[in-house]
Design an enzyme around this catalytic site. Structure first.
Site, short mmCIF file in Angstrom:
data_model
loop_
_atom_site.label_atom_id
_atom_site.label_comp_id
_atom_site.label_asym_id
_atom_site.label_seq_id
_atom_site.Cartn_x
_atom_site.Cartn_y
_atom_site.Cartn_z
N ASN A 102 0.85 -1.19 0.00
CA ASN A 102 0.00 0.00 0.00
C ASN A 102 0.89 1.24 0.00
O ASN A 102 2.02 1.21 0.47
CB ASN A 102 -0.89 0.02 1.25
CG ASN A 102 -1.85 1.19 1.27
OD1 ASN A 102 -2.45 1.53 0.24
ND2 ASN A 102 -2.00 1.83 2.41
N SER A 131 4.67 6.89 2.40
CA SER A 131 5.25 5.62 2.83
C SER A 131 4.69 4.47 2.00
O SER A 131 3.49 4.42 1.76
CB SER A 131 4.88 5.32 4.30
OG SER A 131 5.22 6.38 5.15
C1 GAR Z 1 -2.57 8.74 -2.84
O1 GAR Z 1 -2.08 9.95 -2.32
C2 GAR Z 1 -2.43 7.65 -1.81
O2 GAR Z 1 -1.33 7.80 -0.98
C3 GAR Z 1 -3.71 7.80 -1.05
O3 GAR Z 1 -4.68 8.08 -2.02
C4 GAR Z 1 -4.08 8.81 -3.07
C5 GAR Z 1 -4.49 8.16 -4.38
O4 GAR Z 1 -4.11 8.98 -5.45
N1 GAR Z 1 -4.02 6.60 -0.33
C6 GAR Z 1 -4.56 6.60 0.88
O5 GAR Z 1 -4.87 7.61 1.47
C7 GAR Z 1 -4.79 5.23 1.47
N2 GAR Z 1 -4.94 5.31 2.89
P1 GAR Z 1 -4.13 8.39 -6.93
O6 GAR Z 1 -5.52 7.78 -7.14
O7 GAR Z 1 -3.94 9.60 -7.80
O8 GAR Z 1 -3.04 7.38 -7.05
#
Ligand code: GAR
Length: 210
Positions: A102, A131
Site C-alpha cells: 500500500n 510511505s
Molecule cells: C494517494 O495519495 C495515496 O497515498 C492515497 O490516495 C491517493 C491516491 O491517489 N491513499 C490513501 O490515502 C490510502 N490510505 P491516486 O488515485 O492519484 O493514485
C-alpha cells in the site's frame, strides 16, 4: 492493482512497467468505484479493468471474498493498493499478507487514516511525505519499506502538500513494486528484506521541493 480514484500512482506504475523499470505487468486494475477515473485511464492503455462495487447491503466480508476470487482469477502474484479507499476484510488481508503493498500519504507511523495533509499542518510539523508498506490487518500499520520525505514550507496548505506528496509517491511506489517483482524484496515471517538484508526501518529518501 486496486484503485478507488484518479489512479495517478497506477499510471506511474504502468509507465514504469512500459519503460522496463519494473519487471512485470499489471494484469488487472480493479475498483470498488465503477466511475473511478483511473479505470478509464487503465482501459485506454489496454489494461484489463474490472469494477467491483459493493452490492446493496453487502458485508465487507462478502464483498472482499468476491474481490479475492477476482484477483485469483487474473493470476496476480502481487496486490498493489494504489489509492484503494476501502478498509479490507481481515481474512482478505491475511490471505494476501505477504504479497500486498500500500502507499500512504504520510510518514508512517505518523498520521494513519485520512486527511493526512491537513493533520500535518495542524500539528505544525516540519516534514511530511509518503510511505510504502506491506499490508497487515492493522490499518496503515504494516512494516514500511520505503519513505519519501519533504520539508513543509511556510504558506503550504493541504492542496500544496497533496501535490508535493503525490510527486514523491510517483517515484517511490514504482521503485518498491520493482523491488518485489524483481525478487529483491521479500516479506517473510513479518520482516521485509531487501537483497536478503532485513529492513528494521524503512529506507528514507529526502526530496527537494520544486
Ligand atoms: C494517494 O495519495 C495515496 O497515498 C492515497 O490516495 C491517493 C491516491 O491517489 N491513499 C490513501 O490515502 C490510502 N490510505 P491516486 O488515485 O492519484 O493514485
Amino acid at each position: 492493482m486496486l484503485i478507488s480514484g484518479t489512479g495517478s500512482n497506477m499510471l506511474a506504475i504502468l509507465d514504469a512497467c512500459a519503460q522496463g523499470d519494473i519487471e512485470g505487468e499489471v494484469v488487472t486494475v480493479l475498483s470498488d468505484q465503477p466511475l473511478a477515473a483511473g479505470l478509464a485511464k487503465a482501459a485506454a492503455r489496454g489494461v484489463p479493468v474490472q469494477a467491483l462495487p459493493y452490492a446493496a447491503g453487502e458485508s465487507r466480508h462478502a464483498h472482499d471474498l468476491r474481490l479475492k476470487h477476482a484477483i485469483e482469477e487474473c493470476g496476480a502474484e502481487l496486490v498493489v493498493l494504489a489509492g484503494y479507499m476501502r478498509i479490507l476484510d481481515t481474512e482478505f488481508v491475511q490471505h494476501f499478507a505477504t504479497r500486498m503493498l500500500n502507499i500512504h500519504p504520510s510518514l508512517l507511523p505518523r498520521h494513519k487514516g485520512l486527511h493526512t495533509h491537513r493533520r500535518v499542518l495542524e500539528a505544525g510539523e516540519a516534514e511530511h511525505g509518503a510511505s510504502v508498506h506491506y499490508v497487515t490487518p492493522e490499518l496503515d500499520g504494516g512494516p514500511c519499506v520505503l519513505q519519501g520525505s519533504l520539508a513543509v514550507r511556510d504558506g503550504d496548505d493541504a492542496e500544496s502538500l497533496r501535490l508535493a506528496v503525490h510527486r514523491i509517491e510517483h517515484v517511490i511506489y514504482p521503485r518498491a513494486v520493482g523491488w518485489v517483482t524483481s525478487g529483491r524484496m521479500k516479506f517473510v515471517d513479518g520482516v521485509p528484506t531487501l537483497d536478503g538484508v532485513p529492513l528494521q526501518q524503512p529506507i528514507r529518501e529526502e526530496f527537494a521541493r520544486s
